[in-house]
Design a protein around this motif. Structure first.
Motif, mmCIF file in Angstrom:
data_model
loop_
_atom_site.group_PDB
_atom_site.id
_atom_site.type_symbol
_atom_site.label_atom_id
_atom_site.label_comp_id
_atom_site.label_asym_id
_atom_site.label_seq_id
_atom_site.Cartn_x
_atom_site.Cartn_y
_atom_site.Cartn_z
ATOM 1 N N ASP A 106 30.716 46.085 8.120
ATOM 2 C CA ASP A 106 30.823 47.176 7.152
ATOM 3 C C ASP A 106 29.843 46.991 6.012
ATOM 4 O O ASP A 106 29.291 47.968 5.491
ATOM 5 N N SER A 155 26.401 48.260 7.339
ATOM 6 C CA SER A 155 26.306 49.718 7.433
ATOM 7 C C SER A 155 26.389 50.362 6.054
ATOM 8 O O SER A 155 25.695 51.343 5.772
ATOM 9 N N GLY A 156 27.208 49.795 5.163
ATOM 10 C CA GLY A 156 27.340 50.353 3.819
ATOM 11 C C GLY A 156 26.070 50.227 3.000
ATOM 12 O O GLY A 156 25.712 51.139 2.241
ATOM 13 N N GLU A 168 23.016 50.049 4.307
ATOM 14 C CA GLU A 168 22.028 50.941 4.921
ATOM 15 C C GLU A 168 22.304 52.405 4.582
ATOM 16 O O GLU A 168 21.373 53.194 4.412
ATOM 17 N N GLU A 169 23.577 52.757 4.460
ATOM 18 C CA GLU A 169 23.948 54.155 4.181
ATOM 19 C C GLU A 169 23.978 54.475 2.692
ATOM 20 O O GLU A 169 24.143 55.637 2.317
ATOM 21 N N ARG A 218 26.298 53.291 0.554
ATOM 22 C CA ARG A 218 27.643 53.194 -0.030
ATOM 23 C C ARG A 218 27.756 51.986 -0.948
ATOM 24 O O ARG A 218 28.552 51.974 -1.883
#
Length: 225
Positions: free
Chosen positions: A54, A57-58, A60-61, A63
């Motif tokens: 997580d 991905s967070g 990279e996104e 978040r």
């Protein structure tokens, strides 16, 4: 009786979200957070517990702004900076016969009751210590399995058994009835990394990274006390 209304804090859109993987949030990082509060109070740090996947991905996104991890990410979209090093050591209860040794050979440790990390724990430290114990090639005398260091420390202090954990964590609990001994052999090093997007970072993230660099005072990796 009229119950007081619970007021929920509003989401702070100006906050800098910092994704922290298990075991990565160590004491020296508090100095960085103090610098952030003093120098840029309009961008408060917001710590978030998360897992390794997580966190990736967070970041990279978008978040999360930055992250702390005991592992480097392989994604080319992410960069990392080593912050502090620690090592795996032995936590012992008061009165343990192993306290007679200045350092504990793994083969001797596994002859005694052990508080083990649960295989279900995603923590890097848990994976590393369990793999290390398996190299002894001897059935383990498991007293209990845990998923958090807090529970591990309580059980060791209560005399349930010895355990492997990060040296800095054990030292922090020494006043609660836990002793620390080095593990014999080559040091089993744990490194905490600051992880952040390789490109497209916000100005706030850039300033935070610079504060981390200043806090390290030019040292590549800081050893725990």
């Amino acid at each position: 009786m009229i119950q007081p209304e619970t007021i929920q804090p509003e989401a702070d859109t100006a906050a800098l979200p910092i994704a922290c993987c298990p075991g990565s949030l160590v004491h020296p990082f508090s100095r960085v957070l103090a610098m952030q509060r003093e120098e840029e109070p309009e961008t408060p740090a917001r710590l978030i517990d998360t897992g390794f996947l997580d966190q990736a991905s967070g970041l990279e996104e978008g978040r999360y702004g930055v992250g702390l991890s005991l592992e480097e990410h392989a994604s080319p979209a992410l960069a990392s900076m080593p912050l502090w090093s620690d090592e795996i050591a032995v936590a012992l209860p008061a009165g343990s016969p192993l306290l007679a040794l200045e350092e504990i050979p793994l083969e001797e440790l596994v002859r005694h009751p052990l508080v083990l990390w649960s295989p279900a724990s995603p923590e890097t430290l848990a994976v590393r210590t369990n793999a290390l114990l398996c190299t002894a090639r001897r059935p383990l005398n498991m007293a209990q399995q845990v998923q958090t260091f807090g529970m591990l420390a309580v059980l060791v202090a209560a005399g349930f058994g010895a355990a492997l954990a990060a040296k800095s964590q054990i030292v922090a609990w020494q006043s609660s009835g836990i002793a620390m001994r080095p593990l014999a052999g080559p040091p089993q090093v744990l490194t905490t990394y600051l992880v952040y997007p390789a490109a497209g970072r916000s100005d706030a993230v850039e300033r935070f990274i610079e504060r981390v660099r200043r806090c390290r005072s030019g040292s590549a990796v800081e050893q725990p006390a």
